[in-house]
Structures are given as C-alpha cells and as structure tokens.
Write a protein that holds these residues in place. Sequence first.
Motif, PDB file in Angstrom:
ATOM      1  N   LEU A  72       1.468  11.748  12.393  1.00 56.65           N
ATOM      2  CA  LEU A  72       2.674  12.334  12.720  1.00 56.65           C
ATOM      3  C   LEU A  72       2.117  13.710  14.121  1.00 56.65           C
ATOM      4  O   LEU A  72       1.815  14.481  14.016  1.00 56.65           O
ATOM      5  CB  LEU A  72       3.350  12.883  12.070  1.00 56.65           C
ATOM      6  N   ILE A  73       2.871  13.083  15.317  1.00 54.69           N
ATOM      7  CA  ILE A  73       2.347  13.530  15.933  1.00 54.69           C
ATOM      8  C   ILE A  73       3.476  13.944  17.051  1.00 54.69           C
ATOM      9  O   ILE A  73       4.472  12.612  17.028  1.00 54.69           O
ATOM     10  CB  ILE A  73       1.661  12.527  17.252  1.00 54.69           C
ATOM     11  N   THR A  74       4.617  15.337  17.436  1.00 57.08           N
ATOM     12  CA  THR A  74       5.990  15.152  18.076  1.00 57.08           C
ATOM     13  C   THR A  74       5.922  16.173  19.424  1.00 57.08           C
ATOM     14  O   THR A  74       4.695  16.893  19.527  1.00 57.08           O
ATOM     15  CB  THR A  74       6.504  16.167  17.426  1.00 57.08           C
ATOM     16  N   ARG A 129      -2.231   4.703   8.582  1.00 51.85           N
ATOM     17  CA  ARG A 129      -3.474   4.348   8.174  1.00 51.85           C
ATOM     18  C   ARG A 129      -3.492   4.116   6.898  1.00 51.85           C
ATOM     19  O   ARG A 129      -2.993   5.088   6.225  1.00 51.85           O
ATOM     20  CB  ARG A 129      -4.500   5.559   8.924  1.00 51.85           C
ATOM     21  N   SER A 130      -4.075   3.209   6.215  1.00 53.16           N
ATOM     22  CA  SER A 130      -4.161   2.608   4.977  1.00 53.16           C
ATOM     23  C   SER A 130      -5.736   3.629   5.026  1.00 53.16           C
ATOM     24  O   SER A 130      -6.451   3.229   5.317  1.00 53.16           O
ATOM     25  CB  SER A 130      -4.211   1.585   3.877  1.00 53.16           C
ATOM     26  N   THR A 131      -5.227   5.073   3.554  1.00 47.01           N
ATOM     27  CA  THR A 131      -6.318   5.553   3.107  1.00 47.01           C
ATOM     28  C   THR A 131      -7.003   5.813   1.836  1.00 47.01           C
ATOM     29  O   THR A 131      -6.094   5.190   1.238  1.00 47.01           O
ATOM     30  CB  THR A 131      -5.868   7.381   3.469  1.00 47.01           C
ATOM     31  N   LEU A 171       0.861  -1.029  -0.070  1.00 48.74           N
ATOM     32  CA  LEU A 171      -0.116  -0.200   0.018  1.00 48.74           C
ATOM     33  C   LEU A 171       1.256   0.962   0.191  1.00 48.74           C
ATOM     34  O   LEU A 171       2.208   0.544  -0.011  1.00 48.74           O
ATOM     35  CB  LEU A 171      -1.123   0.019   1.130  1.00 48.74           C
ATOM     36  N   ARG A 172       0.618   2.245  -0.207  1.00 51.00           N
ATOM     37  CA  ARG A 172       0.866   3.338   0.431  1.00 51.00           C
ATOM     38  C   ARG A 172       0.315   4.349   0.530  1.00 51.00           C
ATOM     39  O   ARG A 172      -0.696   5.054   0.677  1.00 51.00           O
ATOM     40  CB  ARG A 172       0.837   3.956  -1.164  1.00 51.00           C
ATOM     41  N   VAL A 173       0.457   4.432   2.261  1.00 48.16           N
ATOM     42  CA  VAL A 173       0.049   5.140   3.365  1.00 48.16           C
ATOM     43  C   VAL A 173       0.257   6.962   3.271  1.00 48.16           C
ATOM     44  O   VAL A 173      -0.386   7.291   3.701  1.00 48.16           O
ATOM     45  CB  VAL A 173       0.293   4.139   4.743  1.00 48.16           C
ATOM     46  N   LEU A 174       1.367   7.294   3.005  1.00 49.35           N
ATOM     47  CA  LEU A 174       2.068   8.620   2.694  1.00 49.35           C
ATOM     48  C   LEU A 174       1.750   9.141   0.994  1.00 49.35           C
ATOM     49  O   LEU A 174       2.647   8.748   0.571  1.00 49.35           O
ATOM     50  CB  LEU A 174       4.123   8.980   3.745  1.00 49.35           C
ATOM     51  N   PHE A 175       1.667  10.272   1.376  1.00 54.19           N
ATOM     52  CA  PHE A 175       1.114  10.269   0.014  1.00 54.19           C
ATOM     53  C   PHE A 175       0.879  12.343  -0.050  1.00 54.19           C
ATOM     54  O   PHE A 175       0.396  12.460   1.636  1.00 54.19           O
ATOM     55  CB  PHE A 175       0.065   9.829  -0.865  1.00 54.19           C
ATOM     56  N   LEU A 200      -1.187  12.235   5.065  1.00 50.26           N
ATOM     57  CA  LEU A 200      -0.219  12.647   6.522  1.00 50.26           C
ATOM     58  C   LEU A 200      -0.975  14.190   7.442  1.00 50.26           C
ATOM     59  O   LEU A 200      -0.564  15.434   6.630  1.00 50.26           O
ATOM     60  CB  LEU A 200       1.603  12.807   6.071  1.00 50.26           C
ATOM     61  N   ILE A 201      -0.997  14.029   8.326  1.00 50.63           N
ATOM     62  CA  ILE A 201      -1.387  15.620   9.248  1.00 50.63           C
ATOM     63  C   ILE A 201      -0.135  15.328  10.366  1.00 50.63           C
ATOM     64  O   ILE A 201      -0.017  14.303  11.131  1.00 50.63           O
ATOM     65  CB  ILE A 201      -2.774  15.524  10.085  1.00 50.63           C
TER      66      ILE A 201
END
Length: 393
Positions: free
Chosen positions: A199-201, A386-388, A6-10, A167-168
């Motif tokens: 992404l939580i920093t 998460r796969s979207t 899958l391509r999760v990040l785009f 991505l958030i």
Amino acid sequence: MANTDLRVLFPPVLLATDGSPSARLAQKMVCPLVQLFQAEEQGKLPEPGLKPKGESGGEAPPPTSRVVSILLMVLTVQPKVAKRMLRSGKKAVSHSTPVKDETETVAATKISEELSHPVAGLLPSLEELTASVREDFPSLSRVSVEVRQGRPTTEILNCARSIQAGLIAVGHRGGGGVRELLLGSVSTAISRYAPCSVLITRSSSQSTHSPNLNHVLLVVDESVGTGAAIAATRQLIPAGIQTITLLHIQSPLNANYLLGPFFSPIPSWQLSQSLQNVQKEQGMQVLQRAIAALHCEDGQVTITPRFQTGDAGPLICQIAQELQVNLIILGSDSSRRTLLSPLQGRRSHQTTADGESTARPIRNTRLSITDDYVIHYAPCPVLLCRSTQLNPG
C-alpha cells in the motif's frame, strides 16, 4: 483471469513509517484493515466468502488459520552514519570548551549525540512511534513497535520476510528530481521487491485527516494479477467500501498496424469501426467476468463498469482524479520473471538429496509501466495486490 478465491491480505501488517505526512496517511489507511482482521479472529465478522478448494475437493483453510503473534508491526529505520561524520562529531566535541557542572555535561552529551547522529531528530523515536500508534489503535494490544538502523529498503524487506507480512504500508514522499529518477525512492523499491501486497500513500492538500474506503477504483484485465486484485477488493468490502468503479483499458487499435501499409494503405471506415466494436465487446466481457467474480449481493455495493482505450497509466490517474476515488487497486503479477545472479553461475551449486539445486533466484527489478506510472502520479493511495504463498505453520 486467475483464481479469485485467494486471501491476498492477511496479518501481520507491516507499517513502515518515517514520521512524514504520507506515512501518517498510510497509518490511518491500515486502521480499518487491522480492525477487520481483529474482528475476524474474534469471530465477530464472518469470512468474506473466500472458500478455496483443497486437494481433496473440500474447503481448504485460509492462510489466516495460522497463529500470528502480532497484527500490526510498526517499523522505522534510521540510516547508519558514516564513520567520517562520527569522527568529525567527536572532533567538534573534543575542541569545545571544558564543562564545569552537571548541566553543562548533559548539554555537551546532547550536542555530541546530535553531531554523531544528524538524522536522529528527523525520524520519530520509539516513544513517539508508540504514542502515535496508540492514538490510532487505542484498543489494539497485539502491536509491535521497533526502531532499526541500516538501509531503509533492506531493513523493511527483511522485516517483512521474517514476520511473513501480508501487507506492507509505506508512504511515498515524492522527492522527485534526478536522484529519484536514477536511484528510485524507498517506496518504489519496496513495490518492486516486496513478497506481498504493498500500500503506497502520498500526502496532498486534498487528503483528509480521516481517510476512508468509500469509493475504490479497481483496474482489471486478463493478466494473472487481476485475480489477486479482485480477491483483495472482496476482503476490503466489510471495511467500508460502498462504490466500486471497474476500469478496463485497452490500447487503441489501428488497421494499419494490424494489416500493414502495403495491404491496406487507406483503411476503410467500416474496417476501423468493426475493429473498435470487437475490442469493446472483448473489454465488456472482461468487465462482466470481474463483476461475477466480486460476488456482491444486490444493494451491498454499487459497481460501475467502465471501458476505455488509450494509455493505461495516465488514464487511471485521470479517472481517479475525476471520480475522487479513495483508493486505486491494481493487480501485480506474483509470478514475475526470476533471474539468477551472475555470481551464482560461478559458484559451486549445492544440491539436495533429490538432486535439486539450492541456488536462490532473485526477482526481476522491474514493475510494469502502468504500475510504475500510477505509483508516482496517482492522486490517491495505491494498493498493489500480490498473492502470497505462505510457509506452513
């Protein structure tokens, strides 16, 4: 383990910032990812071995084949001011001494704006956001900066759905206390309701000014979300990953729990050891499947498998602290339970021509215990994968 092709990040990437150190860290963390997307679109970098199968058996085009107008969306949300605060601000200005010249008029106007918008000075302005983005992304042209007013969680999620973000990125300020325990922070709420990866920093004294992705901690198990976590890790390898620590954690087994106190009041040492061996063998099989799914060539990335038994949340944070990893990657089940709103049962449901109901389900508001613990106590940034499913076009 689910499909890892899958391509999760785009793109586009949504960066929610409030000017805090944790938000600045999130901005620097997405730099290599946005540069990776830009290089892939310009044809300077090949796709990271992702070849999902189509219905006809051939290779299906990746989600990035859709045309996106922007690669990065930077958003800050200013909370709305209550009407009583506006009235108090106007009253304070009306009872002030009358101004005589233009300088005093400008000063009175600024005082009125500060009284009517008490949080305006705490959040970055549009000019400050633009300058900050240009500092970290000097060569990026397809970037949008926006300032909104409203509830931060609602505005961020609405923006993510409108632009179909992949991505958030958000900073976790860690206010703590009873307020966060009862109401939850903005980053926690976004992690619960976001339709894509998050992404939580968290800023700390150990966070560097130039964060990198040299060493990541990938947590794997037999859940559906593990496939998304592995796929996201494969995408991030060209962004600078050199070492991957594969971690699989299982709860400790007890013979009394399996057989019951009446069947085996005092379990033998051989039985307990046998159960532990079986558990370790199953865990190593999960790790071997994860290594095979990563498809890393020899010498490209160093992969170290690690099997542990115990409480998953504290163990993940402890190991991340010991190894000084730069990022923790977790898989979040995209097929979380959906619940119907109680009010929808009383409303007249509209149906389509095919007879299907148009009632929109809402997602369950709970994260797993492990995800929630790691978000709040991890010593480094955390990526929930998460796969979207993207809409066509």
